[in-house]
Structures are given as C-alpha cells and as structure tokens.
Design a protein around this motif. Structure first.
Motif, mmCIF file in Angstrom:
data_model
loop_
_atom_site.group_PDB
_atom_site.id
_atom_site.type_symbol
_atom_site.label_atom_id
_atom_site.label_comp_id
_atom_site.label_asym_id
_atom_site.label_seq_id
_atom_site.Cartn_x
_atom_site.Cartn_y
_atom_site.Cartn_z
ATOM 1 N N SER A 53 0.440 8.296 -6.658
ATOM 2 C CA SER A 53 -0.205 9.521 -6.219
ATOM 3 C C SER A 53 -0.168 10.556 -7.339
ATOM 4 C CB SER A 53 0.505 10.073 -4.973
ATOM 5 O OG SER A 53 -0.134 11.246 -4.523
ATOM 6 N N CYS B 187 -3.969 4.058 -12.136
ATOM 7 C CA CYS B 187 -4.182 3.645 -10.744
ATOM 8 C C CYS B 187 -5.042 2.382 -10.662
ATOM 9 C CB CYS B 187 -4.851 4.776 -9.956
ATOM 10 S SG CYS B 187 -3.762 6.183 -9.639
ATOM 11 N N VAL C 144 -8.687 2.563 1.672
ATOM 12 C CA VAL C 144 -7.310 2.910 1.324
ATOM 13 C C VAL C 144 -7.211 3.442 -0.101
ATOM 14 C CG1 VAL C 144 -5.034 1.931 0.824
ATOM 15 C CG2 VAL C 144 -6.195 1.361 2.969
ATOM 16 N N PHE C 145 -7.917 2.805 -1.038
ATOM 17 C CA PHE C 145 -7.693 3.104 -2.452
ATOM 18 C C PHE C 145 -8.745 4.017 -3.078
ATOM 19 C CE2 PHE C 145 -5.290 -0.767 -1.740
ATOM 20 C CZ PHE C 145 -4.106 -0.507 -2.411
ATOM 21 N N PHE D 128 -7.746 7.113 -5.085
ATOM 22 C CA PHE D 128 -6.837 6.932 -6.216
ATOM 23 C C PHE D 128 -7.539 6.367 -7.454
ATOM 24 C CE2 PHE D 128 -4.259 6.596 -2.382
ATOM 25 C CZ PHE D 128 -3.196 7.453 -2.666
ATOM 26 N N ILE E 174 0.832 -1.205 0.000
ATOM 27 C CA ILE E 174 0.000 0.000 0.000
ATOM 28 C C ILE E 174 0.869 1.258 0.000
ATOM 29 C CG2 ILE E 174 -1.585 1.380 1.400
ATOM 30 C CD1 ILE E 174 -2.843 -1.283 2.316
ATOM 31 N N ASP E 175 1.873 1.272 0.847
ATOM 32 C CA ASP E 175 2.759 2.444 0.935
ATOM 33 C C ASP E 175 3.449 2.723 -0.394
ATOM 34 O OD1 ASP E 175 2.036 2.734 3.571
ATOM 35 O OD2 ASP E 175 3.854 1.794 4.389
ATOM 36 N N TYR F 141 2.402 1.764 -3.363
ATOM 37 C CA TYR F 141 1.359 2.189 -4.310
ATOM 38 C C TYR F 141 1.141 3.705 -4.198
ATOM 39 C CZ TYR F 141 -3.248 2.500 -6.557
ATOM 40 O OH TYR F 141 -4.308 2.849 -7.378
ATOM 41 N N LYS F 142 0.988 4.175 -2.979
ATOM 42 C CA LYS F 142 0.756 5.604 -2.776
ATOM 43 C C LYS F 142 1.942 6.446 -3.255
ATOM 44 C CE LYS F 142 -2.353 5.110 1.211
ATOM 45 N NZ LYS F 142 -2.543 5.365 2.662
ATOM 46 N N GLU F 143 3.132 5.927 -3.022
ATOM 47 C CA GLU F 143 4.335 6.662 -3.425
ATOM 48 C C GLU F 143 4.447 6.767 -4.942
ATOM 49 O OE1 GLU F 143 9.165 5.940 -3.228
ATOM 50 O OE2 GLU F 143 7.950 5.395 -1.475
#
Length: 311
Positions: free
Chosen positions: A86, A93, A168-169, A172, A78-79, A81-83
């Motif tokens: 984003s 996405c 979480v998603f 995005f 998850i981390d 993915y966000k990095e």
C-alpha cells in the motif's frame, strides 16, 4: 484455464496466463500441465529486477508459507499484499502482483489436481439442482477467494475469477497492467473455443491479435510482455492455419477458404491495413486465393518467430 490444442505448443501460449488467463475450452487436465511452465516464466521474467527490495523478499517468503491446497491462501496472499505494498510505486506493485498471480496459479492447479482425484461425481451433483451442503460450502469457500467451481461440457473444474483479481488489485497496479488484466478478463468471459471449434467471430479473433500488437508496441517494458507475445503468437498461428474443427479450407481437395477465415482475412486487411499483422497476412492470403502452396511461407514465419510450428 481452458484450452484445447496441441498441448506441447498451443496451450502454452493461449493459457499462459491464460489459465491463460484466457478461457478457451474445457480440457482442464492438459491446461494444468501447462501452468507449471507459466509459473516459471512469471517468476523468472519479472521478479529478478526487484529481488533486492526487502518488500519483495518479504512478500515472496510469506507466499512460500501458504498452503496451496487451501483456497483461503488466496485471501491471505491478498491481505499481505495490501499490507506490504500500500502506497508503494506502481512498478514495485506490478512485480509483487506477478508473484501473487504465480501463487494463485499454483493454488488453482493444486485444487484442480485434488478435484481430479476426488471420487465425488460433481457433474451429476451440480446438474441435479439438489446440491449437498458440503459441496455448497466448498463452492462458497472458492468464490470467497476468487475461484469458481465450473460445470461445463460434462466436466467440472476450478478456475480463477479474472474480474475478482482485477477489482482487488486495480488501485495498486499500473495502468498498463490494468489494461492487460481487463483484456484477459474480457477474453476469459467471451471464450475462444468449445468442443474443438472456435466460438468467437472472425472479427473478434482479428481484434484480439491487433490488441496485442498495439499493446506490445506501446508497452515494451511491460511486466508480463512475454505473455502478450505468446497470446498474439498463438492467435496468429490459428489465423493462418486454423484451429481444431474450424478448418482453414472447406475441403483439402478444393483448397477453397472456409467462410470463417475468408471473413477474418478480409476484415483484417480492410480495418487494419497498416498493421504488422496485415503485412504478414496479405501475401499469405493472396497465395491461398491462388491456391498456391504456402508451406515455405509458413516455415519462414515460424523461423521469424511469429507463429508456432503445429506439425
């Protein structure tokens, strides 16, 4: 992750996702077998179009380094993915999310296999109320990573928290993927079957079929379109032929429709008269009411690809 059915076909559709995305029963080991197939579909159907994008390549390579026996790999995925994603396009996405979901399915499957080989009697421990510190910590680690340790019907298994993934998603991904994940979360919470019987109402079952029918029409290029088609196909198969101990007929001798399916057909025809599903069900329902053979009709539906062959 929960599906009780003829596993060569039935669980393939209902658990796609849904684990299944949809929680339908508690036969976890057979569901796990199905998930391997699902992961292949996720990857092949959605990633190829984006594989030249360096961000997709980067994320895929990162996911391959994560340990599938470690629940903390979910947070790591998850981390990253966000990095990476984003501020990127919704289409990109969405494709990356499918890769994440594939990894999450793998982690869930691997942890359940590990749980199966564990000699701890989790069912006894979890039902006693006196839970050892080690198991409390294990549960906490799972929950932190969007997984639950579930005790139901004398079975203990690990399943994904659909709401966790959605939360979480959500910011995005595209609106269509948000709608899909919301539906999967709802179906997972409501369930479908327990102890080999359908536990939702006839109306709810019909509503699910129509939801997929409408969603597929509205989103012909959806990133997980095959999953939607498989869910709809499975539900529709059960609508026509029954499921487990929720039988189509009161008895095979009388050929009188059970209350569940009589209610389902009447509801479908009345509430959704112009749907594709109604067009298919009406002649079948008429034949059932007249106690005429329906095997040829079911065969045509199977050839047409709208139901599975359960025989």
């Amino acid at each position: 992750m929960n599906y009780l059915v003829n596993y060569s076909i039935k669980s393939k559709a209902l658990i796609l996702v849904i684990s299944a995305f949809v929680a339908l029963s508690c036969n976890k080991s057979k569901t796990a077998e199905n998930k391997t197939e699902v992961k292949e579909n996720y990857f092949n159907d959605t990633i190829l179009a984006s594989q030249e994008n360096p961000k997709i390549v980067e994320y895929r390579e990162f996911l391959s380094t994560l340990d599938s026996v470690d629940a903390n790999s979910v947070t790591a995925a998850i981390d990253m993915y966000k990095e990476i994603f984003s501020g990127q396009s919704k289409g990109l996405c969405d494709s990356a999310f499918v890769m994440f979901q594939n990894k999450l399915d793998t982690i869930e499957l691997t942890l359940n296999n590990q749980l199966t080989n564990d000699t701890t009697d989790y069912a006894a421990v979890l039902s006693s109320g006196n839970i050892p510190v080690k198991i409390k910590e294990f549960k906490a680690a799972l929950q932190k990573n969007g997984l639950n340790l579930v005790h139901a019907d004398d079975l203990v298994y690990i399943e994904q928290q659909r709401k966790f993934v959605l939360n979480v998603f959500s910011e995005f991904i595209s609106e269509s993927l948000n709608q899909y994940l919301t539906e999967i979360d709802t179906e997972s919470r409501e369930g479908f079957s327990k102890e080999n019987k359908i536990v939702i109402s006839p109306q709810k079952m019909v509503d699910r079929i129509i939801w997929y029918e409408n969603f597929i029409k509205a989103n012909p290029n959806f990133v997980l379109l095959d999953n939607c088609k498989n869910y709809k196909k499975a539900y529709f198969t059960y609508l026509l032929e029954g499921y487990g101990d929720t039988k189509l007929f009161v008895s095979e001798e009388s050929k009188d429709l059970s209350v569940f399916f009589a209610s389902a057909y009447k509801y479908l025809l009345k509430k959704y008269p112009d749907s594709e599903s109604t067009e298919l069900v009406k002649p079948y329902y008429d034949a059932l009411l007249q106690k005429q053979p329906t095997s040829d009709m079911l065969k045509k539906y199977y050839i047409k690809g709208v139901i599975y062959n359960l025989n």
